[in-house]
Scaffold this motif. Structure first.
Motif, mmCIF file in Angstrom:
data_model
loop_
_atom_site.group_PDB
_atom_site.id
_atom_site.type_symbol
_atom_site.label_atom_id
_atom_site.label_comp_id
_atom_site.label_asym_id
_atom_site.label_seq_id
_atom_site.Cartn_x
_atom_site.Cartn_y
_atom_site.Cartn_z
ATOM 1 N N PRO A 1 0.820 -1.221 0.000
ATOM 2 C CA PRO A 1 0.000 0.000 0.000
ATOM 3 C C PRO A 1 0.852 1.268 0.000
ATOM 4 C CG PRO A 1 -0.083 -1.107 2.152
ATOM 5 C CD PRO A 1 0.606 -2.042 1.199
ATOM 6 N N GLU A 2 2.088 1.153 0.533
ATOM 7 C CA GLU A 2 2.959 2.343 0.593
ATOM 8 C C GLU A 2 3.376 2.814 -0.795
ATOM 9 O OE1 GLU A 2 3.967 -0.695 1.116
ATOM 10 O OE2 GLU A 2 5.737 -0.876 -0.159
ATOM 11 N N GLN A 3 3.197 1.971 -1.797
ATOM 12 C CA GLN A 3 3.577 2.374 -3.158
ATOM 13 C C GLN A 3 2.584 3.357 -3.757
ATOM 14 O OE1 GLN A 3 6.336 1.727 -4.907
ATOM 15 N NE2 GLN A 3 7.269 0.472 -3.328
ATOM 16 N N GLY A 4 1.446 3.510 -3.114
ATOM 17 C CA GLY A 4 0.514 4.556 -3.516
ATOM 18 C C GLY A 4 -0.285 4.236 -4.774
ATOM 19 N N PRO A 5 -1.245 5.108 -5.094
ATOM 20 C CA PRO A 5 -2.116 4.872 -6.255
ATOM 21 C C PRO A 5 -1.361 4.861 -7.575
ATOM 22 C CG PRO A 5 -2.592 6.999 -5.215
ATOM 23 C CD PRO A 5 -1.652 6.282 -4.315
ATOM 24 N N ILE A 6 -0.220 5.536 -7.601
ATOM 25 C CA ILE A 6 0.516 5.586 -8.869
ATOM 26 C C ILE A 6 1.054 4.200 -9.223
ATOM 27 C CG2 ILE A 6 2.936 6.124 -8.253
ATOM 28 C CD1 ILE A 6 0.832 8.151 -10.644
ATOM 29 N N TRP A 7 1.476 3.462 -8.188
ATOM 30 C CA TRP A 7 1.974 2.113 -8.461
ATOM 31 C C TRP A 7 0.828 1.225 -8.929
ATOM 32 C CZ3 TRP A 7 6.167 -0.091 -9.899
ATOM 33 C CH2 TRP A 7 6.225 -1.491 -9.947
ATOM 34 N N ARG A 8 -0.320 1.340 -8.330
ATOM 35 C CA ARG A 8 -1.477 0.538 -8.745
ATOM 36 C C ARG A 8 -1.792 0.805 -10.228
ATOM 37 N NH1 ARG A 8 -5.022 -2.440 -6.001
ATOM 38 N NH2 ARG A 8 -4.223 -1.819 -3.974
ATOM 39 N N TRP A 9 -1.725 2.081 -10.579
ATOM 40 C CA TRP A 9 -2.022 2.486 -11.953
ATOM 41 C C TRP A 9 -0.982 1.902 -12.918
ATOM 42 C CZ3 TRP A 9 0.873 5.834 -15.205
ATOM 43 C CH2 TRP A 9 0.207 6.238 -16.362
ATOM 44 N N TYR A 10 0.289 2.041 -12.558
ATOM 45 C CA TYR A 10 1.382 1.547 -13.414
ATOM 46 C C TYR A 10 1.302 0.023 -13.537
ATOM 47 C CZ TYR A 10 6.175 0.685 -15.044
ATOM 48 O OH TYR A 10 7.268 0.261 -15.749
ATOM 49 N N HIS A 11 1.077 -0.619 -12.412
ATOM 50 C CA HIS A 11 0.989 -2.077 -12.350
ATOM 51 C C HIS A 11 -0.118 -2.580 -13.287
ATOM 52 C CE1 HIS A 11 0.367 -5.995 -10.243
ATOM 53 N NE2 HIS A 11 1.667 -5.886 -10.073
ATOM 54 N N GLU A 12 -1.218 -1.842 -13.295
ATOM 55 C CA GLU A 12 -2.363 -2.251 -14.111
ATOM 56 C C GLU A 12 -2.127 -2.020 -15.609
ATOM 57 O OE1 GLU A 12 -5.926 -0.711 -12.302
ATOM 58 O OE2 GLU A 12 -7.026 -0.993 -14.196
ATOM 59 N N HIS A 13 -1.405 -0.957 -15.949
ATOM 60 C CA HIS A 13 -1.265 -0.580 -17.362
ATOM 61 C C HIS A 13 0.145 -0.774 -17.885
ATOM 62 C CE1 HIS A 13 -5.276 1.124 -17.245
ATOM 63 N NE2 HIS A 13 -4.937 1.781 -16.145
ATOM 64 N N ILE A 14 0.959 -1.516 -17.162
ATOM 65 C CA ILE A 14 2.387 -1.571 -17.512
ATOM 66 C C ILE A 14 2.645 -1.987 -18.964
ATOM 67 C CG2 ILE A 14 2.647 -3.854 -16.403
ATOM 68 C CD1 ILE A 14 5.558 -2.933 -15.714
ATOM 69 N N ALA A 15 1.849 -2.923 -19.473
ATOM 70 C CA ALA A 15 2.100 -3.388 -20.841
ATOM 71 C C ALA A 15 1.930 -2.246 -21.844
ATOM 72 C CB ALA A 15 1.155 -4.537 -21.178
ATOM 73 N N ASP A 16 1.065 -1.293 -21.516
ATOM 74 C CA ASP A 16 0.826 -0.167 -22.427
ATOM 75 C C ASP A 16 1.807 0.987 -22.206
ATOM 76 O OD1 ASP A 16 -1.423 -1.335 -23.628
ATOM 77 O OD2 ASP A 16 -2.666 -0.765 -21.922
ATOM 78 N N ILE A 17 2.401 1.032 -21.026
ATOM 79 C CA ILE A 17 3.287 2.165 -20.709
ATOM 80 C C ILE A 17 4.764 1.827 -20.970
ATOM 81 C CG2 ILE A 17 3.988 3.820 -18.922
ATOM 82 C CD1 ILE A 17 1.304 3.126 -17.497
#
Ligand code: SF4
Ligand code: SF4
Lengths: 201, 350
Positions: free
Chosen positions: A138-154
């Motif tokens: 959870p300490e990785q914050g919402p930005i990590w959740r976002w990156y983790h979810e869209h990593i293949a596109d980013i």
């Protein structure tokens, strides 16, 4: 074999503890000493005294698991000792002999075997984004959740070769290379060591 | 006097490098690795090999005590064998933990040549491979430092606040394993950390010398990797923030990808837990890798460098320097398609 002999078997032991004069400089600089009830000076002194019973106690205790391996103590020790390295030797022996299971902090080693060690064996990396689960971090914050979810596109935008073949960041390591890494673990005792820890946990 | 300072310098190879990627840097800052290779090849015209057969150095596992010394030593030997095979002699590991592991192995092999022979035997038995030790080991930041004045004329921007005309004030953090294990391995040693400070000064900024400058970022290996122990990690990072706060840094510059991640993400955590930020406006202090900083000043696109995957946002810093950016492209994928925006933290302003 007595415990001191076990410690001496580690090639790092001799260098890590030459002669401690108990000055406490290592403790003064130690981030773990600030946070935990932990004192590297006392560890050096205890091992130097060579009392088998005391050494066994410390190998069974939480104490040796508090160090953060920053190695600030190495820079500062006026005698050239390396308390952080001595800790690493103690941890190795504690795991070899199964004594770590008597301490709560020691028992955490199995978590590390099942994460970092497993990652190395399975994918050839200590850490990989797919395995940094936002729910466990959870300490990785919402930005990590976002990156983790869209990593293949980013990832391609960042020049990374996510799960690709060939060179580049985040590429998949080939099966042939992974086999060589696993063979190194086998030949050097790394695999046997992890099995021992898992069995004793 | 001159001889005294010799101990604070190091030899850094001029060209023909073998690059070793970092598990942590590519996980959290893959854009930094791409930027480093681009800077070396395109800006400086250097030759650097990015070998597809490489893998972890096991450093995180070694310092979490799940990988024995002999195993790490032999994994290092395999990485050296890849370098040898490609005809390179200058090794460049992209991570401070790796850098520490490699310097440790080389030091041990020098002290005890039989250990090196043991590594040779293990590697032969496991992989039928042979290796040479490198002539030179440099962290990528050492190379950027070495060529900082060559890069400067190519830079579009300087570390100057365009509203006040004053140098930006920067906190730098070199990371414990860069120079605390073997002090001679780092530029400026552990006492006078100069690898990042040299870049900051060369490019127009001012370095903040604050009390906890040399304190650990708080990683602590098992102290972060095991969830229950993370109090250690955040407490040590907080100690640094508290110490730097009154100096009002414009940003933090880091050497090690792990430190970068902690200094960025723990600001978010502290903000959410304690409603406290270490800048005055509630946005936090941006934390950049040296590759990101170099790329930004050279005019590279911030969203290709990966600034959008930092939790503390960097737009206000870019505004201060005068770096243009397109907010509409921030959350786009590689084809330009707009992705849903990330959620906003409750307290930390973004
Ligand atoms: S700094 Fe060195 S000599 Fe002093 S107590 Fe620590 S280990 Fe012993
Ligand atoms: S390596 Fe361990 S004992 Fe040494 S200063 Fe760091 S936390 Fe303390």
């Amino acid at each position: 074999m007595n415990l001191i002999e076990h410690l001496k078997e580690d090639v790092r032991f001799e260098e890590s503890l030459k002669a401690c004069m108990n000055c406490g400089v290592c403790t003064a600089i130690c981030p773990a000493a600030e946070f935990y009830d932990y004192d590297p000076r006392r560890i050096c002194d205890l091992v130097q005294r060579g009392d088998e019973e005391e050494i066994e106690q410390v190998l069974r205790s939480d104490t040796i698991w508090y160090c953060g391996q920053c190695m600030s103590c190495k820079t500062r020790c006026p005698r050239g000792n390396v308390p952080g390295e001595l800790i690493s030797v103690l941890r190795k022996v504690s795991q070899e002999l199964g004594l770590f299971r008597h301490s709560e902090k020691g028992r955490q080693q199995v978590l590390l075997m099942n994460s970092v060690h497993r990652n190395i064996m399975e994918i050839g990396y200590c850490v990989y984004p797919d395995r940094v689960d936002p729910d466990y971090h959870p300490e990785q914050g919402p930005i990590w959740r976002w990156y983790h979810e869209h990593i293949a596109d980013i990832a391609p935008k960042l020049g990374a070769n996510y799960h690709g073949a060939g060179p580049g960041a985040l590429r998949d390591i080939s099966e042939e290379d992974l086999q060589e890494v696993r063979k190194i673990f086998e030949v050097t005792g790394g695999t046997e060591f992890s099995e021992k820890v898992k069995k004793n946990s | 006097m001159k001889r005294f300072w010799n101990g604070y310098q190091k030899a850094i190879a001029d060209d023909h490098y073998f690059y070793e990627r970092s598990c942590i840097r590519q996980t959290f800052f893959p854009g930094s690795e791409a930027a480093f290779l681009k800077i070396l090849r395109e800006e400086l015209g250097k030759d650097i090999c990015d070998n597809p057969h490489q893998h972890t150095c096991t450093g995180i596992g070694y310092h979490s005590d799940v990988v024995p010394f002999e195993t790490t030593m032999t994994v290092v030997a395999r990485l050296f064998s890849l370098m040898t095979e490609c005809g390179y002699r200058n090794y460049v590991p992209s991570c401070v933990t790796s850098f520490g592991v490699f310097t440790e192995m080389l030091a041990k092999w020098e002290e005890e040549p039989e250990l090196k022979e043991k590594a040779r035997q293990y590697l032969w038995d496991a992989c039928r491979r042979e290796f040479e030790v490198p002539d030179n080991i440099a962290h990528p930041s050492d190379i950027i430092f070495k060529f900082r004045f060559d890069l400067k004329p190519k830079m579009k921007y300087q570390l100057v606040n365009r509203f006040t005309g004053k140098p930006l004030r920067v906190v730098e953090h070199i990371g414990c394993h860069y120079a605390k294990i073997f002090t001679h391995a780092g530029i400026g040693n552990a006492e006078f950390p100069y690898v990042l400070a040299g870049m900051i000064e060369a490019w127009g900024g001012e370095v903040i010398d604050y009390p906890e400058r040399r304190h650990c970022c708080g990683f602590g290996f098992r102290q972060y990797l095991v969830q229950e122990n993370r109090g250690y990690s955040i407490a040590n990072t907080q100690k640094k923030f508290e110490s730097m706060e009154s100096y009002e840094p414009d940003f933090i510059l880091t050497n090690c990808p792990g430190c970068n991640m902690f200094l960025d993400k723990w600001q978010y955590t502290i903000a959410e837990m304690e409603h406290k930020t270490y800048d005055k406006e509630g946005y936090g202090i941006p934390v950049l890798t040296y590759e990101e900083l170099t790329g930004l000043l050279l005019g590279y696109d911030p969203w290709s460098l990966g600034l959008q995957i930092h939790q503390v946002q960097c737009e206000r810093l870019m505004d201060k320097i005068g770096i243009p950016y397109n907010p509409a492209e921030k959350y786009c994928d590689f084809t330009g398609r707009r992705l849903p925006s990330p959620e906003k933290p409750e307290f930390l302003k973004v």
